[in-house]
Design an enzyme around this catalytic site. Structure first.
Site, PDB file in Angstrom:
ATOM      1  N   GLY A 213     109.003  63.353  84.440  1.00 15.12           N
ATOM      2  CA  GLY A 213     109.558  62.073  84.860  1.00 15.12           C
ATOM      3  C   GLY A 213     108.658  60.898  84.555  1.00 15.12           C
TER       4      GLY A 213
ATOM      5  N   GLU B  80     109.543  60.080  81.081  1.00 15.48           N
ATOM      6  CA  GLU B  80     110.898  59.518  81.090  1.00 15.48           C
ATOM      7  C   GLU B  80     110.887  58.061  81.557  1.00 15.48           C
ATOM      8  OE1 GLU B  80     114.139  62.903  81.848  1.00 15.48           O
ATOM      9  OE2 GLU B  80     112.585  62.888  83.385  1.00 15.48           O
TER      10      GLU B  80
END
Length: 311
Positions: free
Chosen positions: A162, A165
């Site tokens: 994440g 991301e």
């Protein structure tokens, strides 16, 4: 966890709304030659920082630059519920600060940008709670991607899962040469669920993205730059300085023009070329009657630096 479905819906609505409308800043709150910065804005930025996400406005000639600092050292900036709320609040706060021209996402924790999702917290969630959280994370990153001013991820150390991301949702990425970037989710029998499977191939191409996601391979800053994943790879410890250098160049440009350029590029890439050229025309039209455009022409004729006010 009841708040997360509502968060997903509200952020999804926000992103759709932002993508369909033009944004014009208030002309009364620019410094860097763009008039003055209000004391109230500073109070807003300070008061709404969370424990793990802190906002900092730079001063003097850099006052159009706002830093979002990730600060959860005990968990290597892994993203849990509190940090996710902090990120959302931070960007909603900056969105209401019309003097913000560039946002840097940085880490206050040495040798780590963001280690990804908080897996210890994840273990306590039911499958439906996990889905709600991942949906909210995806919507938050979409909010960052659709944000009306340029965003820059400043990566030193690990940007995994994440964390990568989040960086992918930014307009620009700058990292240290010893940064470690990767999407290791398949090693946990899941996939990157907050935009990684979509934004990575759009940056590096389908084949490379598949390799990185299928294998979970981690890469360093130099390799990330060679494949187009980051804009710059600089000596370790110098990513923030490089990001500031670029941000300072951006805030010298016409603020409305920067917003329109971002809109034209982001939305144009998602449609066919004829439609994208029409979008470019619409964005250009928004600039024709601005005072900034006339100031740019006057400054060129008078051989001086322009003084843009976002008007």
């Amino acid at each position: 966890m009841g708040t997360f479905p509502a968060l997903t819906r509200s952020l999804g609505h926000y992103c759709i709304k932002k993508s369909r409308s033009f944004y014009f800043p208030n002309p009364h709150v620019y410094s860097n030659g763009h008039q003055y910065q209000t004391h109230r804005t500073l109070l807003i930025l300070d008061s709404l920082s969370s424990e793990s996400v802190r906002l900092r406005r730079l001063s003097d000639s850099d006052s159009g630059i706002v830093e979002v600092n990730l600060d959860r050292p005990a968990a290597k900036n892994s993203i849990g519920k509190e940090m996710l709320r902090g990120l959302r609040n931070a960007f909603e706060t900056i969105e209401s600060d019309v003097s913000a021209q560039v946002v840097l996402i940085c880490s206050s924790v040495p040798k780590v940008f963001c280690a990804g999702a908080d897996l210890k917290e994840r273990k306590t969630m039911t499958p439906s709670e996990v889905q709600d959280f991942v949906n909210s994370l995806r919507s938050t990153f979409s909010l960052i991607e659709a944000f009306n001013v340029p965003t820059v991820a400043v990566i030193e150390g690990a940007a995994l899962g994440g964390g990568l991301e989040m960086a992918l949702s930014c307009d620009l990425r700058i990292c240290g040469e010893d940064a470690v970037l990767g999407l290791p989710e398949t090693g946990l029998a899941i996939i990157p669920g907050a935009g990684g499977t979509q934004r990575l191939p759009r940056l590096v191409g389908k084949s490379l993205a598949k390799e990185l996601i299928f294998t979970g391979r981690k890469i360093n800053g130099r390799e990330a730059m060679s494949m187009g994943l980051v804009n710059y790879s600089v000596p370790a410890g110098e990513a923030h300085s490089k990001a500031l250098e670029i941000a300072r160049e951006i805030i010298q440009k016409g603020p409305i023009a920067i917003r329109m350029a971002k809109k034209a590029i982001n939305e144009g890439l998602e449609i066919d070329l004829p439609s994208a050229l029409e979008l470019e025309e619409e964005c250009y039209e928004q600039l024709l009657n601005t005072k900034d455009r006339l100031e740019g022409l006057a400054a060129f004729a008078e051989k001086r630096k322009p003084r843009y006010r976002g008007e």
